[in-house]
Design an enzyme around this catalytic site. Structure first.
Site, PDB file in Angstrom:
ATOM      1  N   CYS A  67       0.838  -1.213   0.000  1.00  9.10           N
ATOM      2  CA  CYS A  67       0.000   0.000   0.000  1.00  9.10           C
ATOM      3  C   CYS A  67       0.872   1.263   0.000  1.00  9.10           C
ATOM      4  O   CYS A  67       2.099   1.194   0.066  1.00  9.10           O
ATOM      5  CB  CYS A  67      -0.904  -0.004   1.218  1.00  9.10           C
ATOM      6  SG  CYS A  67       0.011   0.230   2.756  1.00  9.10           S
ATOM      7  N   ALA A  70       3.340   1.585   2.802  1.00 10.29           N
ATOM      8  CA  ALA A  70       4.577   0.820   2.561  1.00 10.29           C
ATOM      9  C   ALA A  70       5.514   1.601   1.642  1.00 10.29           C
ATOM     10  O   ALA A  70       6.733   1.623   1.843  1.00 10.29           O
ATOM     11  CB  ALA A  70       4.242  -0.540   1.945  1.00 10.29           C
ATOM     12  N   ARG A 101      12.981  -4.426   6.020  1.00 14.47           N
ATOM     13  CA  ARG A 101      13.605  -3.985   4.766  1.00 14.47           C
ATOM     14  C   ARG A 101      15.033  -3.613   5.124  1.00 14.47           C
ATOM     15  O   ARG A 101      15.269  -2.850   6.054  1.00 14.47           O
ATOM     16  CB  ARG A 101      12.845  -2.794   4.187  1.00 14.47           C
ATOM     17  CG  ARG A 101      13.267  -2.467   2.769  1.00 14.47           C
ATOM     18  CD  ARG A 101      12.186  -1.642   2.098  1.00 14.47           C
ATOM     19  NE  ARG A 101      12.622  -1.107   0.835  1.00 14.47           N
ATOM     20  CZ  ARG A 101      13.201   0.074   0.694  1.00 14.47           C
ATOM     21  NH1 ARG A 101      13.386   0.855   1.735  1.00 14.47           N
ATOM     22  NH2 ARG A 101      13.572   0.493  -0.479  1.00 14.47           N
ATOM     23  N   HIS A 200       5.146   6.520  -2.802  1.00 17.70           N
ATOM     24  CA  HIS A 200       6.426   7.137  -3.193  1.00 17.70           C
ATOM     25  C   HIS A 200       6.189   8.595  -3.564  1.00 17.70           C
ATOM     26  O   HIS A 200       6.911   9.489  -3.130  1.00 17.70           O
ATOM     27  CB  HIS A 200       7.039   6.449  -4.419  1.00 17.70           C
ATOM     28  CG  HIS A 200       7.282   4.982  -4.261  1.00 17.70           C
ATOM     29  ND1 HIS A 200       7.130   4.095  -5.288  1.00 17.70           N
ATOM     30  CD2 HIS A 200       7.669   4.251  -3.179  1.00 17.70           C
ATOM     31  CE1 HIS A 200       7.422   2.873  -4.867  1.00 17.70           C
ATOM     32  NE2 HIS A 200       7.748   2.945  -3.587  1.00 17.70           N
TER      33      HIS A 200
HETATM   34  S1  SF4 Z   1      -0.656  -1.688   5.918  1.00 18.02           S
HETATM   35 FE1  SF4 Z   1      -1.680  -0.132   7.198  1.00 18.02          FE
HETATM   36  S2  SF4 Z   1      -1.775   1.695   5.944  1.00 18.02           S
HETATM   37 FE2  SF4 Z   1      -1.384  -0.029   4.544  1.00 18.02          FE
HETATM   38  S3  SF4 Z   1      -3.428  -0.698   3.822  1.00 18.02           S
HETATM   39 FE3  SF4 Z   1      -2.893  -1.945   5.633  1.00 18.02          FE
HETATM   40  S4  SF4 Z   1      -3.834  -0.824   7.354  1.00 18.02           S
HETATM   41 FE4  SF4 Z   1      -3.721   0.615   5.647  1.00 18.02          FE
END
Ligand code: SF4
Length: 483
Positions: A67, A70, A101, A200
């Site tokens: 997402c 990330a 990472r 990004h």
């Molecule tokens: S990792 Fe966190 S920010 Fe990303 S989609 Fe899942 S809940 Fe949302």
């Protein structure tokens, strides 16, 4: 023997196109129509063989994508070592992205290097109901008290923050004035965009709006350069820096592996920005050029062929003294690389590879495999855009299978039918293919090895690929009585 090893290119192309159709057959009509647009076989008959990209994933199809959080926290902001990054929201996103990472950073942990830590606002139900702004304010105070050397604080929003109407920008502004410290709000909630990619972009924009151009003044030396988009996975950026400095250049900024806040503030104060990961940082490189006139160019430090090409291209931007040193660098390292090739090429020659990585490596690392005599027969990106595919396709051989946002089922089936000698992808894929008896290397984390960049990285890359492919393990996959 591989099914396609005796085939002509035309037969290979036809066979792979047929494989695509067979695999897509399993989907309902709507999903099939969608997925067909994301898969292609490189063919001289189609000019670019472009696949559709940067589009929303079909629900329920087991994408490997992440997402925006990330992309922003995990990739761009997280590696900046002297800023405390708060994962703002419930505990999960911060916890799962904690320390996995391998963006290495030097410095005293907890003093001027906060990369190995997880800071989270750990939202509870009451924060969802009443809002998290007050809690955020309190956390920023605590952070500054506990870590007085932190040069700044970034607030990386997780999903709920944007949904409950919190105003992190106003908290950041207030805290910044009160503490006289940059506090940077980043609106990277995971529901924004369709992958890591928008994260990004949002992260680049946050650097542009809150840090760039706000650093201590600095003279620009004639050979000052920046590396943009190298996250120092397993020491990659250090290996690249070593070459550039041997060429007589001075690497004053790295974005963002082993990076500091001042490097982000002064990114424009260089003669040239060298961009390795175009996908994640082209936005800020273009901005620095438009606003400050700082030129940028792409380079590729994977494998001796690409390294040599890049060294010559970079040196050509400077004077004759740099070109002279550049040629000496090539002269010094080429024989060493040749020895690596002499050792490993006989063990890896004609071996085939299928790749599936994020936004850069599916094209950037092809040359390093080819230096070892290996052939990439399939490659694809999680979150590339059209321009990435345009840069990729000319580098591939005819008949290469190209897949965008590939699903777990497609990748598994493609691998079963194309039978590569090696698969290079991520942790979610690794054990599936190893259980199929196939050599696998992680191409995000370098399987806890690396660096792979530069002259320091290539011997490690070659050794790792050999170790995976020629491991005796693969001969013991089948029980003796079932052979
Ligand atoms: S990792 Fe966190 S920010 Fe990303 S989609 Fe899942 S809940 Fe949302």
């Amino acid at each position: 023997m591989r099914e396609d090893s005796v085939m002509s290119t035309k037969e290979t192309i036809d066979f792979r196109k047929q494989v695509v159709e067979e695999v897509l057959e399993i989907y309902p009509e709507k999903a099939k129509k969608n997925r067909r647009q994301h898969i292609a076989v490189k063919d001289s008959e189609c000019a670019s063989c472009a696949v559709k990209s940067n589009a929303k994933t079909v629900p329920g199809i087991m994408t490997a994508r992440g997402c925006a959080y990330a992309g922003a926290k995990g990739v761009v902001w997280g590696p900046v070592k002297d800023i405390v990054h708060i994962s703002h929201g419930p505990v999960g996103c911060g916890y799962y992205s904690w320390g996995n990472r391998r963006n290495l950073a030097e410095g005293e942990i907890g003093v001027d290097n906060f990369v190995p830590f997880l800071f989270t606002s750990d939202f509870q139900e009451s924060d969802i109901i009443y809002g998290g702004d007050k809690k955020l304010e309190k956390i920023i105070h605590e952070v500054v008290d506990l870590f007085p050397n932190a040069k700044g604080v970034s607030v990386l929003s997780e999903c709920p923050v944007g949904l409950i109407g919190d105003d992190i920008e106003s908290v950041a502004r207030r805290m910044s004035e009160e503490l006289e410290l940059p506090v940077i709000p980043v609106r990277c909630e995971g529901f924004r965009g369709i992958s890591q990619s928008l994260g990004h972009h949002i992260a680049n924009d946050a650097i542009r709006d809150h840090l760039l151009g706000k650093g201590p003044a600095r003279e620009i030396g004639p050979y000052d350069i920046g590396i943009i988009g190298d996250y120092n996975i397993g020491g990659d950026a250090w290996a690249s820096k070593k070459i550039l400095e041997e060429m007589g250049l001075k690497v004053v900024n790295i974005w963002t592996g082993d990076s500091t806040m001042e490097m982000l503030q002064n990114g424009h104060l260089v003669k040239l920005n060298l961009i390795h990961c175009f996908r994640s940082m082209n936005y800020i490189a273009k901005h620095m050029e438009e606003t400050y006139g700082t030129p940028w160019m792409e380079f590729n430090f994977f494998g001796p062929t690409k390294i040599k090409e890049s060294i010559l291209k970079i040196a050509a931007q400077f004077d004759a003294s740099i070109m002279e040193k550049a040629l000496k660098v090539i002269e010094k390292y080429e024989p060493q690389m040749q020895k690596v090739i002499e050792k490993y090429r006989p063990r890896l020659d004609k071996k085939t590879v299928m790749l599936y990585v994020g936004g850069l490596r599916p094209r950037h690392i092809v040359g390093a495999y080819e230096d070892l005599g290996m052939e990439v027969i399939g490659t694809g990106y999680e979150f590339a855009h059209n321009e990435d595919y345009e840069k990729t396709i000319p580098a591939l051989k005819e008949g290469t299978l190209i897949y965008d946002d590939v699903t777990a089922l497609e990748l598994e089936e493609f691998v079963k039918k194309l039978k590569p000698d090696l698969v290079g992808s991520g942790i979610k894929e690794k054990y599936v293919f190893e259980k199929m008896g196939l050599p696998f290397r992680q191409m995000h984390s370098w399987d806890y090895s690396g660096p792979y960049h530069g002259y320091e990285g290539f011997p490690i890359f070659a050794k790792d690929m050999d170790m995976a492919i020629n491991s005796p393990t693969w001969k013991s996959i089948k029980a003796p009585w079932s052979k």
